[in-house]
Structures are given as structure tokens and as C-alpha cells.
Design an enzyme around this catalytic site. Structure first.
Site, PDB file in Angstrom:
ATOM      1  N   ASN A 115      19.650 -81.636  12.395  1.00 33.32           N
ATOM      2  CA  ASN A 115      20.798 -81.059  13.100  1.00 33.32           C
ATOM      3  C   ASN A 115      21.215 -81.849  14.329  1.00 33.32           C
ATOM      4  OD1 ASN A 115      18.140 -79.847  13.772  1.00 33.32           O
ATOM      5  ND2 ASN A 115      19.272 -78.930  15.468  1.00 33.32           N
ATOM      6  N   GLN A 136      22.053 -78.048   7.281  1.00 35.40           N
ATOM      7  CA  GLN A 136      23.036 -79.103   7.517  1.00 35.40           C
ATOM      8  C   GLN A 136      23.441 -79.811   6.226  1.00 35.40           C
ATOM      9  OE1 GLN A 136      24.594 -79.529  10.303  1.00 35.40           O
ATOM     10  NE2 GLN A 136      23.323 -78.181  11.564  1.00 35.40           N
ATOM     11  N   SER A 190      22.869 -71.392   6.021  1.00 38.03           N
ATOM     12  CA  SER A 190      23.582 -70.574   7.009  1.00 38.03           C
ATOM     13  C   SER A 190      25.073 -70.822   6.876  1.00 38.03           C
ATOM     14  CB  SER A 190      23.108 -70.930   8.423  1.00 38.03           C
ATOM     15  OG  SER A 190      23.506 -69.950   9.350  1.00 38.03           O
ATOM     16  N   THR A 213      22.131 -52.551   3.141  1.00 36.40           N
ATOM     17  CA  THR A 213      23.443 -52.695   2.517  1.00 36.40           C
ATOM     18  C   THR A 213      24.014 -54.071   2.821  1.00 36.40           C
ATOM     19  OG1 THR A 213      23.832 -50.328   2.736  1.00 36.40           O
ATOM     20  CG2 THR A 213      25.758 -51.728   2.338  1.00 36.40           C
ATOM     21  N   CYS A 215      20.783 -74.222  20.071  1.00 36.23           N
ATOM     22  CA  CYS A 215      19.770 -73.229  20.434  1.00 36.23           C
ATOM     23  C   CYS A 215      18.928 -73.680  21.617  1.00 36.23           C
ATOM     24  CB  CYS A 215      18.860 -72.943  19.247  1.00 36.23           C
ATOM     25  SG  CYS A 215      19.740 -72.296  17.807  1.00 36.23           S
TER      26      CYS A 215
END
Length: 651
Positions: free
Chosen positions: A161, A189, A209, A247, A336
Site C-alpha cells: 500500500n 491493493q 476492501s 443482515t 492508518c
């Protein structure tokens, strides 16, 4: 304000318009619970199944499974929990499992943190082992070969990343061919940037992601190879075939489906050849704008959408600030970890020099980038280079005399302050509390403006102090304080204008300087900018809310037309800005101490509204002025980042 150029795609991306439409349609027309057996629920389930099948085709999962979740962190946690639970069961049954949890030294922090967490909670007592990488950032296969017999679980990534370096997954798979170790590959990535055929590999788990490729945040996927052990992270109603209860996020799944459809159908995203061309254009502009630039990963082994670079003599913060001022969004490594301001552990693992890992910048874009955006980005990169040259931050021929800094200049690093006393007519400088890490920056600044160092002195040991230093029309007098601390008084004739001190208490200066002389400390914890003995005695206006939002600023400007907006960003940030908006006075925070006396001595004290990029520096400036008795000092809360429109009011 100029249009934003977003070059931080590895952190997150905008949402594809088709994905937004799909999410809205799912919420409006396909709102049923996919676990319901009536027609509305079946309609929702059918949509979800279509997205799942599309993901399986794109990723080549074969007989493997795809489950939807909230994103890569959840996927990593699930994979780690599944692998470690299986290891515990095998060990309890007497089967040999290996003793090492191996992870790449350049993995996202989510991986080693998850390994340590579940290893501790499950009481396995396995050893976490970093797999080293070479100077190019690729995993050391020889080291992996040596570790493989003892490896119980191996975690690597498809592409890094921070650097964009693409892993040799074929080589890793071959190295692990004879090992019983389970294998997770972080593919975050890689989606949409690398060909993935997961079913034809020995990869057991692969998290994804959505927000890294134009889907919303909060939606992701986890691939699980057929036969790989699995333990649900979330138990409950048994959704996702019992793999992940709760859900499903139908709007997120629909949006992700739109992105996957764009990938499968083609025509939306740029092909690799164009992306390589975009990277080459950006790299050429960076080389032209930033002399001495070094790219921290080889282009032939990295994604075409990522550039990671360092510039001698410039910190990552300085580069980020000047790019941000030009409305170009880049980052210093992983999003992050950005707030921690630490050197890049990824570049450290690659064995790069400390200055490169501590000053690296990442520029990344997605496959939706356009040539128009790249061309504009190149123009702004060159504008940033010009701004840095004019400010003397790049080692270039001497800048013009008109741009030469004068008076008191503050440089800060890790909470320590270095002070430069600059006399423009004589081009002489006294350096107080020199920091080695700032040496190249100071030398470049002085060299570019033709300054010579008259003396370097220290408030900690009195080094090179003497009795007094005369430079230009000024004299610097040395004073010994208690506990082996020293102070230096900047005087014009018999008048003491400034006192520079390290860690000694303010009381140590009592009787040695006037109560209203400005005191400049050597540590952030003592004072961010400057103070005075009188201000310290009465305590100033601490605790008062000095922040203005856009509405409060508009009201203040209407009530006080004489109010002054003060831009406390550095001169190179201001020079990089695209002109526009209300006129402002330029007073960089590093020069604040030089301007304070003029404001305090003025017959009238109009409101001063300080602003910067985020509001942090302007808050320090306003607090400093309030503490010194200037009652009408304010800060624009949130800075330009949150209140850019406010600065155009009454323009």
C-alpha cells in the site's frame, strides 16, 4: 478555490457514479431483507447473488467461497481467527503444526496486530516472525524457504500500500509448496490492478476492501479456498451461509457490484498502458520540480498507480503542506499510520536510509484517473517546486534579496525548537539550539539567501557562548541560569527584545530581562511560539475558546471591516496556492515571534483572524497573542480544509 486534485488513491477513492446509483436503487427499490422468503426478500437475495457470482468470475475463485463483510480489516481478522483456531485443534489432536506465525515485514499493520491479538486470546504461544524483504521491497524467498518447515501460518500481500511493490506470489507459492502452513494474501491493493486467479493458487484466504476501488467504505469481501479451515468471526442469524452473521449491507453490496461490473465489462477504467504513461508524466514533473528526488521503489516492480519518493532536505510534512496548499492531495505512507508521524516501517524494512523513510511521500491514483487530471497535477507539482525554490528550501542558486527572511525564525522538530536570528543587511545569522536533523534544511535556507553563520550557541551547555556576539545592528548576550541552563538575549543597544532559553523555569529570567520582553523557549511543552514574564505571571487568556466557524467569521468581518486575516502557513505553502479569495497578511508561524512586537505596540488592535490548513497552527498563533494580552486574536476552526468558503467572504 482551485479544483482538488486527489492523488491519494491507495488510502481511499471517490465512489464511482454508477456505484452511487446502484446503492440508491438498492435502498429505494431493493430494500428487502435477503433472508426473507417473500418476493421482496427474494428480489434482494437475487441482486446479492448476482454480485457474488460476478466477484467469483473476476477473481477466478473456482470452487472457493466469497463472503461479503465490512472490509479488509474484518477479512484479515476472520482469516487469522480461522487459521489459528484450526492450528489449535490440530495441535490438540497431536498433529504437528509448526511454531511460527510468519508475516511480511512490509505488511499493513492490521496483519501483525491481528496475529498478536488472536495468538494471545487463544493461548497458542506461537512466535511471530517477520519475513524480511529485499531492497526492492519484495519478500526474501530464501528466508521464507528457511522458515517454511516451522511455519504454521504465512501472511503476505499482493501489492504494498505504501510503495506499490507487487509481490512475487508465484514464487511464494512455489516456496510453500511442500509446507503445510496456511497462507493469507492481502489483496486490497490488487483488485482492479492485478490479474487474480485465486482458484489456481494455494492461497487459503484473500481479503478485499471496496473503498480502495471506487466502492463505498464499509463493504468488502473475503475469499476462502475450498477446504481451508474457517471459523466465523460473527455468529448470529447465520447469514452468508453461516460464514458471517448479520443482515447484509445491501446498499454496499450493490455499489460494489457496480464496480465489479465496470471491471468485467471494460470501458470504464484505464488500461495498464495508459496508467504507466500517467505515472511517467508525474515522475517527470516531480524530477523537474524537486532536484535530488529519489523514488523509493523500482517502477518495473510496482503498480503503475503508485509513486513513493523522498527529497533531500525536505520533510514529508513540508512536502505534504506545499502540495495541500496547491490543492493536490497526497500522503506520507499508510493512511492508518499518517497521524503518528513516524518514519515508514515499510521503507525501514527495505533497508533505505533513515532520511528517506522519515521524509517519504506517497502519490497514488486509481484506474479511473484521466489525462486531464494528470496534466493539471503536473502543472501544480511544478508550481510547488517553484514555491519551495523561492522559499530557499531547495538547494538552488541564491534567491532574490526581496525574498530573504529577516528577524527571528523558528524551526521545530519532535517538540524541540531551533531559533535563527537573521540580520538581512549584513547577511549574518546566529543559530540557537541547532538540531542535527535540521542541519541540511538550515544550510540550504541560509545558502539560498546568502546568509553566513556568525555563531551557533546552545541553551543546554553554553557551547560557543562567549560574552556577546555582535552581528549587524544587533548584539546577542549570554546569560548563565540555574541547573546548567543558559539564555541568550537579543538586544538592540541596551534594549532586550528577545530572550531565548531552554528548559530553565521562567523565574530564572526574573530581574535579567524586562517583563514585556518576548521569551522564546526551546521546547514545545514550555511554549509553542513565544511568551513574556508578565504573560506567565498573569496566565493570559488560557481556556478561552478562540475558534471561529464560518458563520462566526462572517459576522466578525461584517462587524469589524478593519479585521485582518493572517495566513500562518509557511511562505512556500502560500506561494503554491492558486490565487483567489480575500486578501490576507502573510505571517508564517515560524516567523510569528518577529511580528508579535508590532501587533502589541500598535495604537489600535483590530481583530486578527489566523488561519492555516487544518487550524492547528492558527490556534497556536491566536493562543500566543491572547496570552500576551492581545484580546482580539482568533483562529479559523478547522482551517482551510473545513472552512475554505469562509475566506472568500467579503472579498
Amino acid at each position: 478555490m482551485s479544483k482538488e486534485i486527489y492523488l491519494d488513491g491507495n488510502a481511499t477513492t471517490c465512489v464511482l457514479p454508477a456505484a452511487i446509483d446502484a446503492a440508491v436503487q438498492a435502498m429505494r427499490d431493493c430494500f428487502g431483507n435477503p433472508s426473507s422468503t417473500h418476493a421482496t426478500g427474494l428480489k434482494a437475495k437475487a441482486m446479492m447473488d448476482i454480485v457474488r457470482q460476478r466477484a467469483k468470475r473476476l477473481l477466478g475463485v473456482g470452487s472457493g467461497r466469497i463472503m461479503f463483510n465490512s472490509g479488509a480489516t474484518e477479512g484479515i481478522q476472520t482469516a487469522v481467527l480461522s487459521a489459528l483456531c484450526a492450528l489449535r485443534e490440530r495441535r490438540d489432536s497431536g498433529e504437528a503444526t509448526g511454531s511460527l506465525l510468519v508475516y511480511g515485514a512490509t505488511e499493513h499493520k492490521a496483519v501483525p496486530e491481528a496475529l498478536a491479538h488472536w495468538n494471545r486470546l487463544l493461548g497458542l504461544g506461537l512466535e511471530l516472525k517477520k519475513l524480511p524483504v529485499d531492497a526492492d521491497g519484495r519478500h526474501d524467498l530464501a528466508a521464507l524457504r528457511a522458515l517454511a518447515p516451522q511455519a504454521a501460518f504465512v501472511c503476505t500481500m499482493a501489492a504494498n500500500n505504501e510503495t506499490g511493490v507487487v509481490s512475487d506470489l508465484v514464487g511464494i507459492g512455489a516456496t510453500l509448496a511442500a509446507s503445510k502452513a496456511l497462507w493469507m494474501v492481502d489483496c486490497v491493493q490488487g483488485l482492479g490492478k492485478l490479474p487474480l486467479d485465486l482458484g489456481n493458487t494455494r492461497i487459503d484466504y484473500a481479503p478485499f476492501s471496496g473503498h480502495k476501488l471506487y466502492a463505498p467504505k464499509g463493504i468488502g469481501m473475503l475469499y476462502v479456498r475450498e477446504g481451508a479451515p474457517y471459523t466465523p468471526l460473527v455468529m448470529g442469524g447465520g447469514q452468508e451461509a453461516g460464514l458471517r452473521s448479520g443482515t447484509e449491507n445491501m446498499a454496499g453490496i450493490a455499489a460494489l457490484g457496480a464496480v465489479l461490473a465496470a471491471l468485467e465489462e471494460g470501458g470504464t477504467f484505464r488500461p495498464p498502458a495508459e496508467l504507466y504513461g500517467f505515472r511517467d508524466k508525474l515522475a517527470a514533473s516531480l524530477r523537474a520540480a524537486l532536484p535530488g528526488i529519489v523514488f523509493n521503489a523500482p517502477f518495473d516492480k510496482a503498480l503503475p498507480t503508485t509513486l513513493n519518493f523522498s527529497v533531500p532536505g525536505l520533510s514529508s510534512k513540508e512536502l505534504l503542506d506545499v502540495f495541500d496548499a496547491a490543492n493536490v492531495r497526497v500522503s506520507a505512507g499508510s493512511a492508518c499510520s499518517a497521524a503518528k508521524a513516524a518514519p515508514s516501517y515499510v521503507l525501514d524494512a527495505m533497508g533505505l536510509p533513515a532520511w528517506r523513510s522519515s521524509s517519504a511521500v506517497r502519490m497514488s491514483f486509481g484506474p479511473l484517473a484521466s489525462e486531464e487530471i494528470i496534466i493539471e497535477a503536473c502543472a501544480r507539482i511544478e508550481r510547488c517546486g517553484q514555491a519551495l525554490r523561492a522559499a530557499g528550501l531547495l538547494d538552488v542558486p541564491a534567491a532574490t534579496a526581496a525574498n530573504a527572511p529577516e528577524g527571528v525564525l523558528q524551526l521545530s522538530l519532535a517538540g524541540n525548537h531551533t531559533w535563527l536570528l537573521l540580520d538581512a543587511p549584513s547577511r549574518q545569522c546566529v543559530v540557537i539550539d541547532h538540531q542535527e536533523e535540521l542541519g541540511e534544511r538550515i544550510d540550504s535556507l541560509l545558502r539560498s539567501h546568502g546568509y553566513q553563520v556568525a555563531a551557533r550557541v546552545s541553551t543546554h551547555d553554553g557551547a560557543a557562548a562567549g560574552d556577546s556576539i555582535v552581528f549587524g545592528a544587533h548584539t546577542v548576550r549570554h546569560v548563565t541560569l540555574e541547573a546548567h541552563q543558559h539564555a541568550y538575549l537579543l538586544c538592540r543597544g541596551d534594549k532586550v527584545d528577545y530572550a531565548f532559553t531552554g528548559l530553565a523555569p521562567w523565574s530564572a529570567l526574573a530581574g535579567r530581562i524586562p517583563d514585556d520582553a518576548l521569551v522564546c523557549a526551546g521546547r514545545e511543552e514550555l511554549n509553542a511560539c513565544c511568551t513574556s514574564l508578565r504573560a506567565e505571571e498573569i496566565g493570559g487568556a488560557l481556556g478561552v475558546d478562540l475558534n471561529l466557524d464560518s458563520i462566526a467569521l462572517a459576522r466578525l468581518l461584517e462587524a469589524h471591516p478593519q479585521a485582518v486575516l493572517v495566513d500562518v502557513r509557511e511562505v512556500y505553502e502560500q506561494a503554491a496556492c492558486i490565487p483567489g479569495g480575500r486578501a490576507a497578511q502573510s505571517v508564517p508561524l515560524s516567523r510569528l515571534a518577529a511580528f508579535v512586537p508590532g501587533w502589541l505596540d500598535a495604537a489600535e488592535q483590530p481583530p486578527l483572524v489566523f488561519f492555516c490548513r487544518s487550524g492547528n497552527r492558527s490556534a497556536k498563533a491566536a493562543q500566543c497573542l491572547r496570552r500576551l494580552g492581545y484580546r482580539n486574536a482568533y483562529s479559523l476552526g478547522g482551517g482551510i480544509a473545513l472552512a475554505s468558503a469562509a475566506l472568500a467572504l467579503a472579498a
